[in-house]
Scaffold this active site. Structure first.
Site, PDB file in Angstrom:
ATOM      1  N   ASN A  74      -6.228 -53.129  -7.429  1.00  0.00           N
ATOM      2  CA  ASN A  74      -5.954 -51.967  -8.262  1.00  0.00           C
ATOM      3  C   ASN A  74      -5.943 -50.660  -7.481  1.00  0.00           C
ATOM      4  O   ASN A  74      -5.389 -49.675  -7.933  1.00  0.00           O
ATOM      5  CB  ASN A  74      -6.969 -51.876  -9.403  1.00  0.00           C
ATOM      6  N   CYS A  79     -12.501 -45.858 -12.430  1.00  0.00           N
ATOM      7  CA  CYS A  79     -13.940 -46.029 -12.644  1.00  0.00           C
ATOM      8  C   CYS A  79     -14.747 -45.427 -11.506  1.00  0.00           C
ATOM      9  O   CYS A  79     -15.885 -45.059 -11.699  1.00  0.00           O
ATOM     10  CB  CYS A  79     -14.277 -47.502 -12.755  1.00  0.00           C
ATOM     11  N   THR A  97     -13.922 -60.819 -35.653  1.00  0.00           N
ATOM     12  CA  THR A  97     -12.607 -60.652 -36.299  1.00  0.00           C
ATOM     13  C   THR A  97     -11.606 -60.129 -35.278  1.00  0.00           C
ATOM     14  O   THR A  97     -11.888 -59.181 -34.549  1.00  0.00           O
ATOM     15  CB  THR A  97     -12.731 -59.685 -37.505  1.00  0.00           C
ATOM     16  N   HIS A 146      -3.314 -52.696 -21.659  1.00  0.00           N
ATOM     17  CA  HIS A 146      -2.993 -51.277 -21.432  1.00  0.00           C
ATOM     18  C   HIS A 146      -2.441 -50.990 -20.044  1.00  0.00           C
ATOM     19  O   HIS A 146      -2.062 -49.857 -19.752  1.00  0.00           O
ATOM     20  CB  HIS A 146      -4.198 -50.384 -21.754  1.00  0.00           C
ATOM     21  N   SER A 149      -4.831 -57.611 -19.182  1.00  0.00           N
ATOM     22  CA  SER A 149      -5.211 -56.463 -20.007  1.00  0.00           C
ATOM     23  C   SER A 149      -3.937 -55.766 -20.488  1.00  0.00           C
ATOM     24  O   SER A 149      -3.044 -55.492 -19.689  1.00  0.00           O
ATOM     25  CB  SER A 149      -6.043 -55.495 -19.165  1.00  0.00           C
ATOM     26  N   GLN A 188      -3.650 -56.169 -12.673  1.00  0.00           N
ATOM     27  CA  GLN A 188      -2.691 -55.243 -12.057  1.00  0.00           C
ATOM     28  C   GLN A 188      -1.346 -55.903 -11.745  1.00  0.00           C
ATOM     29  O   GLN A 188      -0.331 -55.225 -11.629  1.00  0.00           O
ATOM     30  CB  GLN A 188      -3.274 -54.641 -10.773  1.00  0.00           C
ATOM     31  N   GLY A 213      -9.488 -56.487 -19.835  1.00  0.00           N
ATOM     32  CA  GLY A 213      -9.697 -57.103 -18.519  1.00  0.00           C
ATOM     33  C   GLY A 213     -11.170 -57.297 -18.203  1.00  0.00           C
ATOM     34  O   GLY A 213     -11.571 -58.331 -17.657  1.00  0.00           O
ATOM     35  N   THR A 214     -11.973 -56.319 -18.558  1.00  0.00           N
ATOM     36  CA  THR A 214     -13.400 -56.392 -18.230  1.00  0.00           C
ATOM     37  C   THR A 214     -14.054 -57.595 -18.917  1.00  0.00           C
ATOM     38  O   THR A 214     -14.771 -58.376 -18.280  1.00  0.00           O
ATOM     39  CB  THR A 214     -14.102 -55.082 -18.656  1.00  0.00           C
TER      40      THR A 214
HETATM   41  N1  PLP Z   1      -9.397 -55.684 -13.311  1.00  0.00           N
HETATM   42  C1  PLP Z   1      -8.580 -54.844 -12.661  1.00  0.00           C
HETATM   43  C2  PLP Z   1      -7.947 -55.276 -11.374  1.00  0.00           C
HETATM   44  C3  PLP Z   1      -8.310 -53.583 -13.187  1.00  0.00           C
HETATM   45  O1  PLP Z   1      -7.501 -52.745 -12.533  1.00  0.00           O
HETATM   46  C4  PLP Z   1      -8.918 -53.216 -14.422  1.00  0.00           C
HETATM   47  C5  PLP Z   1      -8.705 -51.860 -14.985  1.00  0.00           C
HETATM   48  O2  PLP Z   1      -8.830 -50.867 -14.304  1.00  0.00           O
HETATM   49  C6  PLP Z   1      -9.769 -54.131 -15.044  1.00  0.00           C
HETATM   50  C7  PLP Z   1      -9.984 -55.356 -14.470  1.00  0.00           C
HETATM   51  C8  PLP Z   1     -10.452 -53.793 -16.336  1.00  0.00           C
HETATM   52  O3  PLP Z   1      -9.557 -53.877 -17.402  1.00  0.00           O
HETATM   53  P1  PLP Z   1      -9.879 -53.148 -18.805  1.00  0.00           P
HETATM   54  O4  PLP Z   1      -9.701 -51.696 -18.572  1.00  0.00           O
HETATM   55  O5  PLP Z   1      -8.876 -53.729 -19.749  1.00  0.00           O
HETATM   56  O6  PLP Z   1     -11.273 -53.535 -19.178  1.00  0.00           O
END
Ligand code: PLP
Length: 393
Positions: A151, A325, A237, A201, A199, A179, A71-72
């Site tokens: 989130n 975080c 890759t 996970h 994302s 989310q 996601g990041t």
């Molecule tokens: N965006 C939101 C709304 C999230 O909740 C998260 C993860 O906590 C992320 C982005 C970041 O995703 P990733 O952990 O896959 O980098």
């Protein structure tokens, strides 16, 4: 007694079906998808099958999906890539004050590069007002980035309405759906979305893999420079096993979404009713209805969220004080502050996010454990005894 895991917004366990789908690509099917021999072609085939599944999951075409590290990275690529590629058209970006830091901190970095950013406010439930968005739009606005669902407090934004406004003004629209994915039906055409972050996970897939949907024709720069993978959008890759895992996870999510949603809503509502009914000076944060099915987010006055988390951990219950975080930092959540919750209250927050493994028994245990834990922490708080006396008068 095993841990009662109530932090699914932070991450989810890999589903056995996902693991099973991934394992061959970590073992015998180890080919690099860029090769020409059979082993490589098998990996490439798996990659493209996963791309097709992710595209179907959000109503897109396969060639509009770029795999990323999560996601990041997807959020960074959406904001930085669009901002830099469209600089000739304008300099203004609109986002909200409640985004995940992957968006918020990227927007702040873009401000340092000379872009102008508007951070939309939210109401007491964490909802963006479409009227505020309309007012913020300028002739030089090139990008709107608004998350699908939050989130921390779980509030779901009016993404379709926002997409319509973006379309009317011919502005590129990105949504962070990290989310929402797996819980709400996503459709980029219905919602007028041009870029969407996912994302793995968060929906029972592996960590370190995600995707960015990029509508065909959207002008966007790449973040990384290197080889020709992902049609040069994202060199490096490919994480073949991870991508196969993401494909399986979205397939699973499509199959289970309705049943999962109903189950989680039932457990969530049981938890919310039990907490609000059983503990004084407790309140629910986020929207009462427009919220993710597995999200319950509370504030308990007169206590510290961190002490509450540690006490729950001793009882075998894993929760969060906000997003993964921000926990560990003493700053209260930017999301709660943006919703108008005062600093001292924002410190007493508890996020419990439910998932497939949770049962009614888990909720009953939480409802048995939480009231005495809250009481014990409050008994140690001078603020509480003062206030309790006042409210007794
Ligand atoms: N965006 C939101 C709304 C999230 O909740 C998260 C993860 O906590 C992320 C982005 C970041 O995703 P990733 O952990 O896959 O980098």
């Amino acid at each position: 007694m095993g841990t009662i895991y109530l932090d699914h917004a932070a991450t989810t366990p890999v589903h056995p079906r996902v693991l099973k789908a991934m394992l061959p690509y970590l073992q015998e099917q180890y080919g690099n998808p860029s090769g020409v021999y059979h082993l490589a072609r098998e990996a490439k085939k798996a990659l493209e099958a996963a791309r097709e599944r992710v595209a179907q999951f959000i109503g897109a075409q396969a060639q509009e999906i770029v795999f990323t590290s999560g996601g990041t990275e997807s959020d960074n690529m959406a904001l930085q890539g669009v901002a830099r590629a469209n600089r000739g058209r304008g300099n203004h970006i609109i986002t909200t004050s409640i985004e995940h830091h992957a968006v918020l901190d990227t927007a702040l970095a873009l401000e340092k590069e000379g872009f102008s950013v508007t951070y939309l406010p939210v109401d007491e439930y964490g909802l963006v007002r479409v009227a505020d968005l309309k007012k913020a739009i300028r002739d030089d606005t090139i990008l709107i980035s608004i998350m699908y669902a939050n989130n921390e407090v779980g509030t779901i934004q009016p993404i379709g309405d926002i997409g319509r406004v973006a379309r009317e003004h011919n502005i590129i629209f990105h949504t962070d759906a990290v989310q929402a994915a797996g819980y709400l039906p996503l459709d980029v055409n219905r919602d007028g979305v041009d870029l969407l972050s996912l994302s793995a996970h968060k929906l029972y897939g592996p960590k370190g893999v995600g995707a960015l949907y990029i509508r065909k024709g959207t002008r966007i720069d790449t973040l990384l420079k290197g080889g020709g993978q992902e049609r040069k959008w994202r060199p490096g890759t490919e994480n073949v096993a991870g991508i196969v895992g993401l494909g399986e996870a979205v397939g699973l999510a499509r199959e289970k979404m309705q049943e999962r949603g109903a189950r989680l809503r039932h457990l969530r509502d049981m938890l919310i009713a039990g907490v609000l009914g059983g503990i004084d000076f407790a309140r629910l944060n986020g929207h009462p209805e427009k919220r993710l099915p597995g999200n319950a987010h509370f504030i308990f006055e007169f206590i510290e969220g961190e002490s509450l988390l540690l006490s729950l951990d001793l009882e075998g219950i894993a929760g969060s004080s906000g997003s993964a975080c921000t926990s560990g930092s003493l700053e209260p959540s930017h999301v709660l502050l943006a919703m108008g919750i005062p600093h001292e209250l924002a410190h007493g927050s508890l996020r419990l996010t439910l998932g497939d493994g949770n049962t009614e028994e888990d909720i009953k245990r939480v409802l048995a454990v939480l009231p005495p834990v809250v009481k014990r922490l409050r008994d140690m708080s001078p603020l509480y005894s003062q206030n309790a006396e006042v409210s007794n008068c």
